[in-house]
Design a protein around this motif. Structure first.
Motif, short mmCIF file in Angstrom:
data_model
loop_
_atom_site.label_atom_id
_atom_site.label_comp_id
_atom_site.label_asym_id
_atom_site.label_seq_id
_atom_site.Cartn_x
_atom_site.Cartn_y
_atom_site.Cartn_z
N GLU A 1 0.83 -1.19 0.00
CA GLU A 1 0.00 0.00 0.00
C GLU A 1 0.88 1.25 0.00
O GLU A 1 1.87 1.31 0.73
CB GLU A 1 -0.92 0.03 1.21
CG GLU A 1 -1.96 -1.10 1.22
CD GLU A 1 -2.91 -0.96 2.40
OE1 GLU A 1 -2.74 -0.02 3.20
OE2 GLU A 1 -3.81 -1.81 2.52
N PRO A 2 0.52 2.26 -0.79
CA PRO A 2 1.33 3.49 -0.82
C PRO A 2 1.22 4.26 0.48
O PRO A 2 0.27 4.11 1.25
CB PRO A 2 0.69 4.29 -1.97
CG PRO A 2 -0.10 3.30 -2.76
CD PRO A 2 -0.54 2.26 -1.80
N PHE A 3 2.22 5.12 0.71
CA PHE A 3 2.16 6.09 1.79
C PHE A 3 1.36 7.29 1.30
O PHE A 3 1.56 7.77 0.17
CB PHE A 3 3.58 6.53 2.18
CG PHE A 3 3.62 7.78 3.03
CD1 PHE A 3 3.43 7.71 4.40
CD2 PHE A 3 3.84 9.02 2.44
CE1 PHE A 3 3.47 8.85 5.18
CE2 PHE A 3 3.88 10.17 3.22
CZ PHE A 3 3.69 10.09 4.59
N VAL A 4 0.45 7.79 2.13
CA VAL A 4 -0.40 8.92 1.74
C VAL A 4 -0.38 9.95 2.86
O VAL A 4 -0.51 9.59 4.04
CB VAL A 4 -1.85 8.48 1.46
CG1 VAL A 4 -2.70 9.68 1.02
CG2 VAL A 4 -1.90 7.41 0.39
N HIS A 5 -0.22 11.21 2.48
CA HIS A 5 -0.32 12.30 3.47
C HIS A 5 -1.08 13.46 2.85
O HIS A 5 -0.77 13.90 1.75
CB HIS A 5 1.07 12.78 3.91
CG HIS A 5 1.01 13.85 4.94
ND1 HIS A 5 0.70 13.59 6.26
CD2 HIS A 5 1.20 15.20 4.86
CE1 HIS A 5 0.70 14.73 6.95
NE2 HIS A 5 1.02 15.71 6.11
N ILE A 6 -2.10 13.92 3.58
CA ILE A 6 -2.88 15.10 3.17
C ILE A 6 -2.53 16.23 4.12
O ILE A 6 -2.68 16.11 5.34
CB ILE A 6 -4.38 14.80 3.19
CG1 ILE A 6 -4.72 13.67 2.21
CG2 ILE A 6 -5.17 16.06 2.84
CD1 ILE A 6 -6.17 13.23 2.27
#
Length: 382
Positions: free
Chosen positions: A375-380
């Motif tokens: 799973e990708p790393f995601v940051h908002i």
């Protein structure tokens, strides 16, 4: 009074016991040629990954590098600046194993030295590496025949620890030599440019490497230090992709010339572009389909570009920039979720993918997927 002192002492002990102790650095001594002026330095106890160098920070130093401002002033493309310095560290790993060596920005070549070397040779600047030319009176043809080939030099230091002692010493240097692919000049009141071929840049770069090594060997503290060299070819100032490294060589501690030159097969490819269509059709199709899916979700998006990094003609990473104007934070979240699903479904698993979503020159979110990562790393960003 004694009771009061006892109360204060108890409070201090309680506070001290509750205060966390962060032991995240290791203090060492960096050896110098002057035995009376050893420098204290710190090394972070943790690296960012297994394949990165831990950086040595000299305590009380007024500057991290002896020549901090030269690169920014000498290179016109910000993408070239990032790739030249970062890629130089990447190629240094062939000579200096990150598990055994520590990294420190160059401490020997200062601003004045580098600016002198990067200038043209003249009676007032005998150290100049670029060919001699009186630019105030030179004709267009003379400029074209004698361009300024070399634009920048970057020094990186690699140190090792002496056994179990808290002492680190210089164990190797890397010198990056950046060559222009286009030489811009002004003659007789008009602006011109001259293309410099890759073969000419490579030949000149190797000449400069030997000259630089000779000058380094004149210093007593560098006479027996191994030096690695890497030659970089810049892109044009307004290019949307960085240039690439052409070749690297090595001089052992007792060597006075650079040998073991090997070609480097690396390139950055812009998507979309004619080059991508011609040389990397399958990857270009994937990016085109990705672009279409994004436009279906958000028809009024401004545009999108990507840079693919190829080593030996194999895609290793792709970095995508999506500029979109959002009206709310919920739009950012929803769009990020949608792009996340596209990254999972559309891109292959043997290269890394980085997606930056921006609006009004502000980054809104980041998606990063490494090879083999489920799973990708995601940051908002808030």
């Amino acid at each position: 009074m004694r009771k009061l002192h006892a109360v204060w002492l108890a409070m201090i002990l309680i506070v001290s016991a509750c205060t966390p102790v962060y032991d995240n650095t290791d203090e060492v001594v960096r050896e110098t040629t002057d035995e009376e002026s050893e420098e204290k330095a710190i090394i972070p106890n943790y690296d960012l990954s297994d394949n990165t160098y831990r950086m040595i920070l000299t305590e009380g130093a007024s500057k991290i590098s002896a020549a901090r401002g030269v690169t920014t002033n000498q290179m016109g493309n910000r993408l070239d600046i990032a790739e030249f310095e970062g890629g130089l560290q990447r190629h240094s790993k062939e000579y200096y194993n990150p598990e055994e060596y520590y990294f420190q920005p160059g401490q020997f070549l200062d601003d004045d030295t580098l600016l002198s070397w990067l200038g043209r040779a003249s009676e007032s600047n005998e150290e100049g590496l670029n060919p001699e030319l009186d630019e105030d009176s030179a004709s267009e043809e003379e400029f074209r025949e004698t361009p300024r080939y070399i634009s920048n030099i970057v020094e990186q230091n690699y140190l090792t620890r002496e056994g179990d002692d808290d002492v680190v010493e210089l164990a190797g240097l890397t010198i990056g030599i950046s060559m222009r692919s286009v030489y811009d000049f002004q003659a007789e009141g008009r602006d011109y440019s001259e293309n410099i071929s890759t073969s000419e840049s490579l030949s000149k770069g190797r000449e400069y490497a030997n000259t630089i090594l000779e000058r380094l060997r004149e210093r007593e503290d560098l006479q027996n230090v191994p030096v690695a060299f890497a030659i970089y070819e810049e892109e044009e100032d307004n290019a949307e992709s960085p240039g690439n490294f052409l070749s690297k060589g090595y001089a052992g501690g007792s060597d006075n010339s650079v040998g073991n030159w090997e070609d480097i097969d690396e390139e950055y490819v812009l998507f979309p572009s004619d080059e991508a269509e011609e040389d990397h059709f399958d990857d270009a199709e994937i990016f085109s389909d990705f672009r279409t899916e994004v436009s279906d979700y958000f028809p009024n998006f401004v545009g999108m570009i990507a840079n693919g990094f190829y080593v030996d003609d194999e895609l290793r990473e792709v970095k995508i920039d999506i500029p979109i104007q959002f009206d709310s934070q919920t739009e950012v979240t929803g769009f990020t979720q949608y792009v996340y699903s596209l990254v999972m479904e559309m891109f292959e698993d043997h290269y890394s993918v980085e997606v930056k979503i921006n609006s009004m020159d502000q980054q809104e979110s980041l998606i990063v997927k490494e090879p083999g990562q489920e799973e990708p790393f995601v940051h908002i960003y808030d």
